[in-house]
Motif scaffolding. Structure first.
Motif, short mmCIF file in Angstrom:
data_model
loop_
_atom_site.label_atom_id
_atom_site.label_comp_id
_atom_site.label_asym_id
_atom_site.label_seq_id
_atom_site.Cartn_x
_atom_site.Cartn_y
_atom_site.Cartn_z
N ILE A 28 0.83 -1.20 0.00
CA ILE A 28 0.00 0.00 0.00
C ILE A 28 0.87 1.25 0.00
N LEU A 29 1.95 1.24 0.75
CA LEU A 29 2.87 2.38 0.75
C LEU A 29 3.58 2.52 -0.59
N VAL A 30 3.84 1.42 -1.27
CA VAL A 30 4.43 1.49 -2.60
C VAL A 30 3.45 2.15 -3.57
N LEU A 31 2.17 1.78 -3.48
CA LEU A 31 1.16 2.42 -4.33
C LEU A 31 1.03 3.92 -4.02
N MET A 32 1.12 4.28 -2.75
CA MET A 32 1.07 5.70 -2.40
C MET A 32 2.28 6.44 -2.96
N ALA A 68 -6.91 10.51 -14.34
CA ALA A 68 -7.82 9.40 -14.62
C ALA A 68 -7.07 8.07 -14.61
N ILE A 69 -5.89 8.04 -15.20
CA ILE A 69 -5.08 6.82 -15.20
C ILE A 69 -4.66 6.46 -13.78
N ALA A 70 -4.30 7.46 -12.98
CA ALA A 70 -3.88 7.21 -11.60
C ALA A 70 -5.04 6.65 -10.78
N ALA A 71 -6.25 7.15 -11.02
CA ALA A 71 -7.40 6.63 -10.29
C ALA A 71 -7.67 5.18 -10.65
N ALA A 72 -7.57 4.85 -11.93
CA ALA A 72 -7.75 3.46 -12.35
C ALA A 72 -6.64 2.58 -11.78
N GLU A 73 -5.42 3.08 -11.79
CA GLU A 73 -4.28 2.31 -11.27
C GLU A 73 -4.43 2.03 -9.79
N GLY A 77 -4.86 -1.61 -8.31
CA GLY A 77 -3.77 -1.96 -7.39
C GLY A 77 -4.29 -2.34 -6.02
N MET A 78 -5.25 -1.61 -5.51
CA MET A 78 -5.81 -1.93 -4.19
C MET A 78 -6.57 -3.26 -4.23
N ALA A 79 -7.25 -3.53 -5.34
CA ALA A 79 -7.95 -4.82 -5.46
C ALA A 79 -6.95 -5.97 -5.45
N ILE A 80 -5.83 -5.80 -6.13
CA ILE A 80 -4.80 -6.85 -6.13
C ILE A 80 -4.20 -7.02 -4.75
N VAL A 81 -3.91 -5.91 -4.08
CA VAL A 81 -3.32 -5.98 -2.74
C VAL A 81 -4.27 -6.66 -1.77
N LEU A 82 -5.56 -6.33 -1.83
CA LEU A 82 -6.53 -6.97 -0.95
C LEU A 82 -6.66 -8.46 -1.23
N ALA A 83 -6.64 -8.85 -2.51
CA ALA A 83 -6.71 -10.27 -2.85
C ALA A 83 -5.47 -11.02 -2.35
N SER A 91 0.86 -8.15 3.25
CA SER A 91 1.04 -7.33 2.06
C SER A 91 2.50 -6.89 1.92
N ASP A 92 3.40 -7.60 2.58
CA ASP A 92 4.84 -7.32 2.50
C ASP A 92 5.36 -7.77 1.14
N VAL A 93 5.89 -6.83 0.36
CA VAL A 93 6.31 -7.12 -1.00
C VAL A 93 7.47 -8.11 -1.03
N ASP A 94 8.45 -7.95 -0.15
CA ASP A 94 9.60 -8.86 -0.14
C ASP A 94 9.18 -10.27 0.24
N ARG A 95 8.28 -10.40 1.18
CA ARG A 95 7.83 -11.72 1.61
C ARG A 95 7.06 -12.42 0.50
N LEU A 96 6.26 -11.69 -0.25
CA LEU A 96 5.50 -12.28 -1.35
C LEU A 96 6.43 -12.76 -2.45
N ARG A 97 7.45 -11.99 -2.75
CA ARG A 97 8.41 -12.40 -3.77
C ARG A 97 9.18 -13.62 -3.32
N ASP A 98 9.61 -13.67 -2.06
CA ASP A 98 10.38 -14.79 -1.55
C ASP A 98 9.56 -16.07 -1.53
N THR A 99 8.28 -15.99 -1.18
CA THR A 99 7.47 -17.21 -1.15
C THR A 99 7.24 -17.74 -2.56
#
Length: 135
Positions: A28-32, A68-73, A77-83, A91-99
């Motif tokens: 989420i902080l990466v998206l921000m 408009a593109i930022a709003a869609a992004e 992005g939030m839908a993917i993060v929530l899923a 939602s730790d990016v490093d942990r997701l990549r390592d797994t």
């Protein structure tokens, strides 16, 4: 209006966003941080539009498209993060990549023969299939 003030502010905003993308682990902080970089671009577009005194206001029109593109992004992005958070519990990016890279507990269909043991000749091929599936 001096062009240097908004240009320096936009450069600082963009550098702050770039640092956030590279240093943060929370998705989420990466998206921000990406949003911060897009806002720096928007500031530059509007500043150059005002400085050039464009009759068509091209910079402001491009800024509307960027918003408009930022709003869609951010929505996607939030839908993917929530899923991902629901499936993995983090939602730790490093942990997701390592797994995804080091998860050797799972096997792909076809990696085992009928007796449940793996042939030594097909073992590297099975690992190559798994690497392609996770990439």
């Amino acid at each position: 209006m001096h062009l240097a003030y908004p240009a320096v502010l936009a450069a600082l905003l963009f550098c702050t966003g770039l640092y956030g993308v590279l240093a943060r682990r929370n998705a989420i902080l990466v998206l921000m941080s990406v949003e911060l970089m897009l806002n720096a671009v928007n500031l530059n577009l509007v500043a150059f539009d005002v400085w050039l005194r464009d009759a068509l206001h091209t910079g402001q029109a491009l800024t509307l498209f960027t918003i408009a593109i930022a709003a869609a992004e951010i929505g996607i992005g939030m839908a993917i993060v929530l899923a991902v958070y629901r499936n993995r519990g983090s939602s730790d990016v490093d942990r997701l990549r390592d797994t995804a890279e080091t998860d050797e507990a799972e096997t792909l269909p076809g990696d085992e023969d009928v007796h449940g043991t793996e042939d030594q000749a097909t073992a590297p091929a099975g690992k190559a299939k798994k690497a392609e599936a996770t990439a």
